[in-house]
Design an enzyme around this catalytic site. Structure first.
Site, PDB file in Angstrom:
ATOM      1  N   GLU A 119     -25.640  14.459  -1.792  1.00 36.30           N
ATOM      2  CA  GLU A 119     -27.081  14.603  -1.518  1.00 36.30           C
ATOM      3  C   GLU A 119     -27.930  13.853  -2.544  1.00 36.30           C
ATOM      4  OE1 GLU A 119     -28.985  18.466  -2.144  1.00 36.30           O
ATOM      5  OE2 GLU A 119     -27.332  19.091  -3.419  1.00 36.30           O
ATOM      6  N   TYR A 141      -9.048  -2.941 -11.661  1.00 36.07           N
ATOM      7  CA  TYR A 141      -8.929  -1.544 -11.269  1.00 36.07           C
ATOM      8  C   TYR A 141      -7.513  -1.018 -11.302  1.00 36.07           C
ATOM      9  CZ  TYR A 141      -7.893  -2.048  -6.166  1.00 36.07           C
ATOM     10  OH  TYR A 141      -7.350  -2.296  -4.939  1.00 36.07           O
ATOM     11  N   HIS A 163     -26.789  20.702   0.704  1.00 34.56           N
ATOM     12  CA  HIS A 163     -26.847  21.313  -0.617  1.00 34.56           C
ATOM     13  C   HIS A 163     -25.829  22.432  -0.741  1.00 34.56           C
ATOM     14  CE1 HIS A 163     -28.820  22.045  -4.401  1.00 34.56           C
ATOM     15  NE2 HIS A 163     -28.924  23.328  -4.129  1.00 34.56           N
ATOM     16  N   LYS A 200      -0.375   5.504  -5.882  1.00 32.69           N
ATOM     17  CA  LYS A 200      -1.476   5.505  -6.860  1.00 32.69           C
ATOM     18  C   LYS A 200      -2.373   6.721  -6.668  1.00 32.69           C
ATOM     19  CE  LYS A 200      -5.292   4.042  -5.819  1.00 32.69           C
ATOM     20  NZ  LYS A 200      -5.841   2.724  -5.900  1.00 32.69           N
ATOM     21  N   GLU A 227      -6.917   2.331 -13.312  1.00 37.55           N
ATOM     22  CA  GLU A 227      -6.430   3.500 -12.562  1.00 37.55           C
ATOM     23  C   GLU A 227      -5.119   4.001 -13.160  1.00 37.55           C
ATOM     24  OE1 GLU A 227      -8.184   2.521  -8.080  1.00 37.55           O
ATOM     25  OE2 GLU A 227      -6.148   1.943  -8.559  1.00 37.55           O
ATOM     26  N   CYS A 283       0.825  -1.211   0.000  1.00 42.24           N
ATOM     27  CA  CYS A 283       0.000   0.000   0.000  1.00 42.24           C
ATOM     28  C   CYS A 283       0.858   1.259   0.000  1.00 42.24           C
ATOM     29  CB  CYS A 283      -0.914  -0.024   1.226  1.00 42.24           C
ATOM     30  SG  CYS A 283      -1.799   1.494   1.504  1.00 42.24           S
ATOM     31  N   CYS A 339      -1.714   1.802  -2.867  1.00 36.82           N
ATOM     32  CA  CYS A 339      -2.680   2.884  -2.619  1.00 36.82           C
ATOM     33  C   CYS A 339      -2.067   4.285  -2.591  1.00 36.82           C
ATOM     34  CB  CYS A 339      -3.379   2.688  -1.266  1.00 36.82           C
ATOM     35  SG  CYS A 339      -3.459   1.001  -0.660  1.00 36.82           S
TER      36      CYS A 339
END
Ligand code: FAD
Ligand code: NA7
Length: 507
Positions: A487, A204, A482, A72, A208, A64, A69
Site C-alpha cells: 500500500e 545479483y 491495509h 536460489k 544473493e 533455472c 532461480c
C-alpha cells in the site's frame, strides 16, 4: 535416423525429419518444444549438460531449475527463516535453535529438483516431443549433429531450428581461478557446508549467494571491484549493501581478486588488488564462489557452419523478433543478444515464437521486452520495473523527472526489538519505495522500485499497472490494502527534490 512419435506428424511441407529441433532443454527450450508439439509440429528437443570445472552436473530443465532461480529461492527462504525465528521469539514462541544443517538443506533442495527433472521428461513425452539427451552442433542450417554421452553421433534434420542453449558462469581471468573456485553451478549441491566464503562479483547472483550464506551462519565476504548491482538503481543497490553489511556480510570494496592458490589444508589463499590504489593484500577462505558474469554457450555449436551471426564478445545471437540472420534459425532465452536473462522472458518468447510459427489460427503476438519486472532476492528483497533513477535522468534530464520516495518499516517487523551485535534485527526505515515519473508525459511512471519483504509478490502485481502505462495519478487513485507493504505505493507524496524527510513514523 530417429522416427519421432508425435501428435500429428509432419506439419510443414518440407523434406526434413522434424518440423523443428530445439537445442537446449532449459526454461525457454522446454516451453518452446512443448508449445510447438501442441500445435502439431513434429518436434525434437536436445539437452546436454557439460559438467562444471568442479565436476557438477544435473538433469533436464536447464539453469533455472537446477542451478538458478529454484535452488536460489529455496536457500534464500532458508536464510530468511533464520531471521523469522528472531521475530517468532518476540511474538511469544519458545524456540530452541540447534543451528542450521547445510547437508539436510541441500538434500531437501536437490530432492525437489530431482522431482522437477522427472516431471519435465514426462511432460515432453506426454506432449509428443522427442527428447534426445545429446549435445547439439550445426552441420548446416537444417542439420544438427547430436552427440551422446558415450560419443555416439546421430544426424537429424529439421525445417526450423531454435537455439536455446543458455549460458554458463564465467571465471575471472586470474591464476588458479578454475582450479580453486566454484560458481552457482556448484554451490546449490555442495555436499559439505561451505565454511568461510568469499563471493567474487557484485551483481545479483553474488549478492544473493552472500545473503543466504550469511543468514545461514557462514562468515561471508563479497569482493566488489567497482559498483554493486550495475544497471540497477544505485541508491537502492547501496541500501542493499548497507543492510547486508549490518546483518553480517563483509564487503571488500574496490577489491579485485588477482590470484587463487590451494593450500595444503584445502583452503584457498586469495590475492586481492585494490582497484583504487593498486596495493595488494591476501586472505584465506574455505570456499570461493565466483559470480562474475555468464557466457552464452554457443562456442561448441558451430554457428558458422549454419551461417548464423553472433556477437564475438559474448557469443550471443543478435535477432529480430527471435529470428537470426538465417531465416529458419531462431534464438530464445539467455543466448539472445541484448535481452534480459530471466526465466519468464525465455518462456514467453519461446511460446509466442512457436505460436507464430505453428499455430493453425493466425497468431501475431511478439515478445515485448519492455517493462519486464524482476526481483533481486537479497536478504532485503528488491523488486523493480522500468528505469533506474540514473537511466531516467540520462533519458529525460534531471529536471524532467520526479522521484516519489518513502522509507518505512513493515508492520510485521515492529514487535521485534532484538539486536544482534548491537544492530537491530528489524531496523526502522530500512525498507524503501521509489516511483520515478516523467513530468512531460503527465507523470507517467517510468521507474518502480521496492526494497522490502516479499518484493517478488508486490512487484508482480504492480507490473500489470506499469504495462498499462500507469501514471502517478493512477497510483494515487488506487485504494491501498491495509496493513500491507504494497500500500506504500498508493500514498506517496514526498518527492526527493523537496528534501523533506521521507521516513515513516507510525501506521
Ligand atoms: P537455460 O535454462 O540455461 O537452458 C539451456 C540448456 O541447454 C541447458 O540445460 C544446457 O545444458 C543446454 N545446452 C547448452 N548447450 C547445448 C547443446 N549444444 N546441446 C544440447 N543442450 C545444450 N531468472 C529469473 O527469472 N529469476 C531468478 O530468480 C533467477 N535467478 C537465477 C539465479 C542464478 C544463480 C542463475 C545462474 C540464474 C538465475 N536466473 C533467474 C536466470 C535464469 O536461470 C535464466 O534466465 C534461464 O534459465 C534461461 O533459460 P534458457 O532456456 O535461455 O537457458
Ligand atoms: P553480471 O550481472 O554480469 O555481473 C558480473 C559482476 O561481476 C559485476 O559486478 C562485475 O563487476 C563483476 N566482475 C566481472 N568480472 C570480474 C572479475 N574478473 N573480477 C571481479 N569481479 C568481476 O553477472 P551475474 O553472474 O551476477 O549474472 C549474470 C546473469 O545471469 C544475470 O543477468 C542473471 O539474469 C543471470 P563490474 O560491474 O563489471 O565492475
Amino acid at each position: 535416423m530417429t522416427t519421432a512419435p508425435t501428435a500429428s506428424g509432419v506439419k510443414g511441407d518440407h523434406e526434413y525429419e522434424y518440423d523443428v529441433i530445439v537445442i537446449g532443454g532449459g526454461s525457454g527450450g522446454l516451453a518452446a518444444a512443448k508449445e510447438a508439439a501442441k500445435h502439431g509440429a513434429k518436434t525434437a528437443c536436445l539437452d546436454f549438460v557439460k559438467p562444471s570445472p568442479a565436476g557438477t552436473t544435473w538433469g533436464l530443465g536447464g539453469t533455472c531449475v537446477n542451478v538458478g532461480c529454484i535452488p536460489k529461492k529455496l536457500m534464500h527462504q532458508a536464510g530468511i527463516l533464520g531471521e523469522q525465528f528472531s521475530d517468532a521469539r518476540e511474538y511469544g514462541w519458545k524456540l530452541a535453535t540447534e543451528g542450521h544443517d547445510w547437508s539436510k538443506m541441500v538434500e531437501a533442495v536437490q530432492n525437489h529438483i530431482g522431482s522437477l527433472n522427472f516431471g519435465y521428461r514426462t511432460a515432453l513425452r506426454e506432449k509428443g516431443v522427442t527428447y534426445i539427451n545429446a549435445y547439439g552442433k550445426f552441420k548446416d542450417a537444417h542439420t544438427i549433429i547430436a552427440t551422446k554421452k558415450n560419443g555416439q553421433e546421430q544426424e537429424i534434420t529439421a525445417d526450423k531450428i531454435i537455439v536455446a542453449v543458455g549460458g554458463r558462469p564465467s571465471y575471472p581471468d586470474a591464476p588458479g581461478a578454475k582450479d580453486c573456485c566454484i560458481t552457482s553451478d556448484d554451490i546449490f549441491s555442495l555436499p559439505e557446508a561451505p565454511g568461510k566464503t568469499l563471493c567474487v562479483g557484485a551483481s545479483y547472483i553474488s549478492l544473493e549467494t552472500a545473503g543466504f550464506l550469511t543468514a545461514l551462519g557462514f562468515e561471508t565476504s563479497v569482493a566488489i571491484r567497482s559498483i554493486p548491482l550495475r544497471g540497477f538503481d544505485q541508491e537502492i543497490a547501496e541500501m542493499i549493501v548497507k543492510y547486508m553489511g549490518e546483518h553480517g556480510t563483509r564487503f571488500l570494496r574496490d577489491s579485485q581478486p588477482t590470484a587463487f592458490e590451494k593450500q595444503d589444508d584445502g583452503k584457498i589463499k586469495v590475492t586481492f588488488e585494490n582497484t583504487m590504489f593498486g596495493n595488494t593484500f591476501e586472505e584465506t577462505f574455505d570456499t570461493v564462489v565466483c559470480a562474475v558474469g555468464r557466457d552464452a554457450v554457443t562456442e561448441g555449436l558451430d554457428l558458422k557452419a549454419a551461417g548464423v551471426e553472433f556477437n564475438a564478445k559474448n557469443g550471443k545471437i543478435p535477432c529480430v523478433d527471435e529470428q537470426s540472420n538465417v531465416e529458419n534459425i531462431y534464438a530464445i532465452g539467455d543466448v539472445l543478444d541484448t535481452r534480459q536473462e530471466l526465466t519468464p522472458v525465455a518462456i514467453k518468447a519461446g511460446i509466442r515464437l512457436m505460436r507464430r510459427l505453428f499455430s493453425d489460427t493466425p497468431y501475431k503476438e511478439k515478445m515485448n521486452y519492455d517493462l519486464v519486472p524482476t526481483t533481486v532476492f537479497t536478504p532485503l528483497e528488491y523488486g523493480t520495473i522500468g528505469m533506474s533513477e540514473e537511466l531516467a535522468v540520462e533519458t529525460y534530464g534531471a529536471d524532467n523527472i520526479e522521484c516519489y520516495i518513502s522509507y518505512f518499516k513493515p508492520l510485521e517487523w515492529s514487535v521485534n526489538h532484538e539486536e544482534h551485535n548491537g544492530v537491530a534485527v528489524r531496523g526502522d526505515n530500512k525498507c524503501f519505495v521509489k516511483l520515478i515519473t516523467n513530468l512531460a508525459d503527465d507523470e507517467r511512471v517510468v521507474g518502480f522500485h521496492y526494497l522490502g519483504p516479499n518484493a517478488g509478490e508486490v512487484t508482480q502485481g504492480y507490473a500489470v499497472a506499469m504495462k498499462m502505462g500507469a501514471k502517478k495519478s493512477d497510483f494515487d487513485e488506487t485504494v491501498g490494502i491495509h496493513p500491507t507493504v504494497a500500500e506504500e505505493f498508493t500514498t506517496l507524496e514526498i518527492t526527493k527534490r523537496s528534501g523533506i524527510d521521507a521516513s515513516k513514523a507510525g501506521c
